[in-house]
Design a protein around this motif. Structure first.
Motif, PDB file in Angstrom:
ATOM      1  N   ILE A   1       3.986   2.535  21.413  1.00 18.69           N
ATOM      2  CA  ILE A   1       3.938   3.986  21.623  1.00 18.69           C
ATOM      3  C   ILE A   1       5.289   4.649  21.382  1.00 18.69           C
ATOM      4  N   THR A   2       6.351   3.878  21.279  1.00 17.13           N
ATOM      5  CA  THR A   2       7.669   4.453  20.992  1.00 17.13           C
ATOM      6  C   THR A   2       8.054   4.312  19.519  1.00 17.13           C
ATOM      7  N   GLY A   3       7.197   3.678  18.733  1.00 15.80           N
ATOM      8  CA  GLY A   3       7.462   3.559  17.303  1.00 15.80           C
ATOM      9  C   GLY A   3       8.476   2.501  16.939  1.00 15.80           C
ATOM     10  N   THR A   4       8.751   1.589  17.838  1.00 20.49           N
ATOM     11  CA  THR A   4       9.726   0.535  17.541  1.00 20.49           C
ATOM     12  C   THR A   4       9.066  -0.774  17.108  1.00 20.49           C
ATOM     13  N   ALA A   5       7.750  -0.825  17.125  1.00 21.99           N
ATOM     14  CA  ALA A   5       7.045  -2.035  16.689  1.00 21.99           C
ATOM     15  C   ALA A   5       7.209  -2.208  15.177  1.00 21.99           C
ATOM     16  N   ALA A   6       7.276  -3.432  14.720  1.00 24.91           N
ATOM     17  CA  ALA A   6       7.435  -3.739  13.297  1.00 24.91           C
ATOM     18  C   ALA A   6       6.134  -4.308  12.741  1.00 24.91           C
ATOM     19  N   PHE A   7       5.528  -3.571  11.826  1.00 23.12           N
ATOM     20  CA  PHE A   7       4.348  -4.049  11.109  1.00 23.12           C
ATOM     21  C   PHE A   7       4.809  -4.633   9.770  1.00 23.12           C
ATOM     22  N   LEU A   8       3.864  -5.155   9.010  1.00 28.40           N
ATOM     23  CA  LEU A   8       4.237  -5.846   7.778  1.00 28.40           C
ATOM     24  C   LEU A   8       5.033  -4.953   6.829  1.00 28.40           C
ATOM     25  N   ASP A   9       4.598  -3.730   6.657  1.00 28.61           N
ATOM     26  CA  ASP A   9       5.281  -2.861   5.694  1.00 28.61           C
ATOM     27  C   ASP A   9       6.667  -2.442   6.166  1.00 28.61           C
ATOM     28  N   ASP A  10       6.989  -2.705   7.435  1.00 24.31           N
ATOM     29  CA  ASP A  10       8.331  -2.405   7.949  1.00 24.31           C
ATOM     30  C   ASP A  10       9.348  -3.500   7.606  1.00 24.31           C
ATOM     31  N   ILE A  11       8.874  -4.630   7.093  1.00 26.50           N
ATOM     32  CA  ILE A  11       9.780  -5.735   6.770  1.00 26.50           C
ATOM     33  C   ILE A  11      10.626  -5.362   5.551  1.00 26.50           C
ATOM     34  N   ARG A  12      11.928  -5.406   5.710  1.00 27.38           N
ATOM     35  CA  ARG A  12      12.866  -5.106   4.621  1.00 27.38           C
ATOM     36  C   ARG A  12      13.754  -6.325   4.386  1.00 27.38           C
ATOM     37  N   VAL A  13      13.813  -6.763   3.146  1.00 28.72           N
ATOM     38  CA  VAL A  13      14.611  -7.927   2.768  1.00 28.72           C
ATOM     39  C   VAL A  13      15.466  -7.545   1.561  1.00 28.72           C
ATOM     40  N   PRO A  14      16.744  -7.843   1.558  1.00 31.67           N
ATOM     41  CA  PRO A  14      17.594  -7.512   0.404  1.00 31.67           C
ATOM     42  C   PRO A  14      17.081  -8.165  -0.881  1.00 31.67           C
ATOM     43  N   GLY A  15      17.166  -7.420  -1.975  1.00 33.53           N
ATOM     44  CA  GLY A  15      16.786  -7.943  -3.283  1.00 33.53           C
ATOM     45  C   GLY A  15      15.295  -8.053  -3.499  1.00 33.53           C
ATOM     46  N   LEU A  16      14.523  -7.261  -2.756  1.00 33.61           N
ATOM     47  CA  LEU A  16      13.065  -7.380  -2.749  1.00 33.61           C
ATOM     48  C   LEU A  16      12.450  -6.948  -4.080  1.00 33.61           C
ATOM     49  N   LEU A  17      11.483  -7.729  -4.547  1.00 31.22           N
ATOM     50  CA  LEU A  17      10.631  -7.340  -5.665  1.00 31.22           C
ATOM     51  C   LEU A  17       9.266  -6.942  -5.117  1.00 31.22           C
ATOM     52  N   HIS A  18       8.678  -5.890  -5.675  1.00 34.31           N
ATOM     53  CA  HIS A  18       7.388  -5.399  -5.215  1.00 34.31           C
ATOM     54  C   HIS A  18       6.304  -5.852  -6.188  1.00 34.31           C
ATOM     55  N   LEU A  19       5.193  -6.266  -5.614  1.00 41.67           N
ATOM     56  CA  LEU A  19       4.077  -6.808  -6.394  1.00 41.67           C
ATOM     57  C   LEU A  19       2.927  -5.810  -6.447  1.00 41.67           C
ATOM     58  N   ALA A  20       2.396  -5.610  -7.652  1.00 38.51           N
ATOM     59  CA  ALA A  20       1.151  -4.867  -7.838  1.00 38.51           C
ATOM     60  C   ALA A  20       0.219  -5.743  -8.667  1.00 38.51           C
ATOM     61  N   LEU A  21      -1.063  -5.615  -8.420  1.00 41.94           N
ATOM     62  CA  LEU A  21      -2.035  -6.490  -9.066  1.00 41.94           C
ATOM     63  C   LEU A  21      -2.903  -5.731 -10.061  1.00 41.94           C
ATOM     64  N   VAL A  22      -3.174  -6.386 -11.169  1.00 45.66           N
ATOM     65  CA  VAL A  22      -4.166  -5.897 -12.123  1.00 45.66           C
ATOM     66  C   VAL A  22      -5.484  -6.554 -11.749  1.00 45.66           C
ATOM     67  N   ARG A  23      -6.475  -5.738 -11.473  1.00 49.10           N
ATOM     68  CA  ARG A  23      -7.758  -6.269 -10.987  1.00 49.10           C
ATOM     69  C   ARG A  23      -8.874  -5.985 -11.997  1.00 49.10           C
ATOM     70  N   SER A  24      -9.834  -6.876 -12.025  1.00 50.00           N
ATOM     71  CA  SER A  24     -10.928  -6.749 -12.986  1.00 50.00           C
ATOM     72  C   SER A  24     -11.825  -5.556 -12.643  1.00 50.00           C
ATOM     73  N   PRO A  25     -12.173  -4.722 -13.645  1.00 50.71           N
ATOM     74  CA  PRO A  25     -13.148  -3.652 -13.416  1.00 50.71           C
ATOM     75  C   PRO A  25     -14.584  -4.122 -13.618  1.00 50.71           C
ATOM     76  N   LEU A  26     -14.745  -5.381 -14.015  1.00 45.42           N
ATOM     77  CA  LEU A  26     -16.067  -5.928 -14.326  1.00 45.42           C
ATOM     78  C   LEU A  26     -16.446  -6.995 -13.299  1.00 45.42           C
ATOM     79  N   ALA A  27     -17.745  -7.097 -13.027  1.00 44.23           N
ATOM     80  CA  ALA A  27     -18.217  -8.069 -12.046  1.00 44.23           C
ATOM     81  C   ALA A  27     -18.187  -9.496 -12.576  1.00 44.23           C
ATOM     82  N   HIS A  28     -18.299  -9.653 -13.884  1.00 51.46           N
ATOM     83  CA  HIS A  28     -18.308 -10.997 -14.461  1.00 51.46           C
ATOM     84  C   HIS A  28     -17.863 -10.882 -15.914  1.00 51.46           C
ATOM     85  N   ALA A  29     -16.786 -11.545 -16.251  1.00 50.12           N
ATOM     86  CA  ALA A  29     -16.265 -11.421 -17.607  1.00 50.12           C
ATOM     87  C   ALA A  29     -15.293 -12.537 -17.932  1.00 50.12           C
ATOM     88  N   LEU A  30     -15.285 -12.944 -19.197  1.00 47.17           N
ATOM     89  CA  LEU A  30     -14.243 -13.845 -19.686  1.00 47.17           C
ATOM     90  C   LEU A  30     -12.954 -13.058 -19.869  1.00 47.17           C
TER      91      LEU A  30
END
Length: 365
Positions: A23-52
Motif C-alpha cells: 500500500i506504500t508502493g515500495t513492493a517490487a514486482f517483476l517489471d520493477d527489476i532493473r539490471v545494468p546493461g539490460l537487453l529487452h526482448l520482444a517476440l514475433v508470434r504466429s498469426p496463423l493457427a497452423h503453418a510451416l
C-alpha cells in the motif's frame, strides 16, 4: 492453550504483516527489476493457427537503431534442449517443444522469433519489421473434431491427436442401467477461460560468466520447477541457477507451469552474456498465457424412483491446445462422482491436442 493477553487471536482484528510495502508502493514486482546493461526482448508470434515456417527475414529489423539481435527457432534449437515432455503421454508419443517454434507454428500466438534491443520500444518496433514466410496448414480447434480419424494432426509424428487417456471402472454399469427406473443423459460444455491476472507474465535473467551462474527473476508460482527446466534446457547443474520470485500481481494457478518464454529469457541471457528482460503485453497474454477448462463432458446417470443413484457413466474430452498436454482434466474425472455413493461408475478422460493456446491450470482445474 492460553486465550489471554497477546496470545489471543480469535475474535481480534490482526494487522496483516505483508501489506505495508504493497500500500506504500515500495513492493517490487517483476517489471520493477532493473539490471545494468539490460537487453529487452520482444517476440514475433504466429498469426496463423497452423503453418510451416518457411523463412524468417530479419534484415529490416536488424537495421533499426538499438536492435542487437534477432534469434529464430532454428538458431535457438542448435544450443538449447527441448522442454521436457509430460510423463502422462501415451507411450508412443512425445512433445518436442523449444521456446521458439522451429519448423511449424501450432497456434495463434506461437513464438517464432526473438528480438533483442536496448529499450522495449525499439524491440517491439523491430519485431513488427520481422517478415515470416508461412505455409498455412489445416487447423483443428475443437476437441471432438480433433478426435476424429480424419482430423489434421497437430503433431505429424503422432498417429492421432490423443495425448493421454485415463479410465476407471467400478461395479457393473450395464446392470445398473438395466435396473434403473429412470436415466438421464447430458452433454455439458465447460468453456475455455483465461485468468486475466493484473500483472502479466515476465522474466529477467542476469548471467555471471565469471562465476558460471545465472540469476532469474520470474513472475511464477513454481520457482523450483522453473530452475529445473532452465538447467535441463541449458545443460547446466541446478546449483548454478538461482530463481527469485518478486511480488506476484495475481496468478490463480495460471503461473503455475513452466512457460517457454521464461526459459527463452534465461537461454538468451546465457548465450549472449548479457541480462535480458521480457514483460508481455496484455494482447500477448491473451494469446500466450495458458487457458483453462475447455471440456466436453458426456454424462449418463441411472436412478431409482426414490432418487438413489445406481450408476454413472462420464466421458470427458479435454481440449489441451497445441502443447503442454496438461492433465487438469483428470481432476474432473477424479471428482466426477462428487460426494455420492455410486454402486457402478465408469469415467474416461481423454486429452486431445488442438491448434489452440495450450491448456493449463486455473484455480486448480
Amino acid at each position: 492453550m492460553s486465550t489471554s493477553g497477546n496470545t489471543r487471536y480469535i475474535g481480534r482484528p490482526l494487522r496483516r504483516l505483508g501489506d505495508d510495502r504493497l500500500i506504500t508502493g515500495t513492493a517490487a514486482f517483476l517489471d520493477d527489476i532493473r539490471v545494468p546493461g539490460l537487453l529487452h526482448l520482444a517476440l514475433v508470434r504466429s498469426p496463423l493457427a497452423h503453418a510451416l515456417i518457411r523463412d524468417v527475414d530479419s534484415a529490416t529489423a536488424l537495421a533499426l537503431p538499438g536492435v542487437v539481435a534477432v534469434v529464430t527457432g532454428r538458431e535457438l534449437a542448435s544450443w538449447v534442449s527441448p522442454l521436457s515432455s509430460p510423463p502422462e503421454l501415451l507411450p508412443d508419443r512425445r512433445l518436442k517443444r523449444y521456446p521458439l517454434a522451429v519448423d511449424r507454428a501450432r497456434f495463434v500466438g506461437d513464438p517464432v522469433a526473438a528480438v533483442l534491443a536496448f529499450d522495449p520500444v525499439a524491440a517491439h518496433e523491430a519485431a513488427e519489421l520481422v517478415t515470416v514466410s508461412y505455409g498455412e496448414l489445416p487447423a483443428v480447434v475443437d476437441a471432438e473434431r480433433a478426435r476424429e480419424a480424419a482430423a489434421p494432426l497437430v503433431h505429424p509424428d503422432w498417429p492421432d491427436n490423443v495425448a493421454f487417456r485415463w479410465e476407471v471402472t467400478h461395479g457393473h454399469l450395464d446392470r445398473a442401467f438395466r435396473q434403473a427406473d429412470a436415466t438421464v443423459s447430458l452433454r455439458l460444455v465447460n468453456q475455455r477461460i483465461y485468468a486475466a491476472f493484473l500483472e502479466p507474465r515476465g522474466a529477467v535473467a542476469r548471467p555471471d560468466p565469471a562465476a558460471g551462474e545465472l540469476t532469474v527473476w520470474a513472475s511464477t508460482q513454481v520457482p523450483h520447477s522453473l530452475r529445473s527446466s532452465i538447467a535441463t534446457a541449458l545443460g547446466l547443474p541446478e546449483h548454478q541457477i538461482r530463481v527469485i520470485v518478486p511480488e506476484v500481481g495475481g496468478a490463480f494457478g495460471s503461473k503455475g507451469g513452466v512457460y517457454p518464454e521464461y526459459v527463452l529469457v534465461a537461454a538468451l541471457a546465457w548465450q549472449l552474456g548479457r541480462p535480458v528482460k521480457w514483460v508481455e503485453t496484455r494482447s500477448e497474454s491473451l494469446l500466450g498465457t495458458v487457458h483453462a477448462r475447455d471440456q466436453v463432458q458426456l454424462v449418463r446417470a441411472a436412478f431409482r424412483r426414490d432418487g438413489t443413484l445406481l450408476g454413472l457413466d462420464v466421458r470427458i474430452l479435454a481440449n489441451l491446445g497445441a502443447y503442454n498436454a496438461a492433465t487438469t482434466a483428470l481432476r474432473t474425472g477424479l471428482l466426477a462422482a462428487g460426494p455420492y455413493r455410486v454402486a457402478a461408475l465408469h469415467v474416461l478422460v481423454e486429452g486431445i491436442m488442438t491448434n489452440c493456446t495450450p491448456l493449463g491450470s486455473y484455480r486448480a482445474a
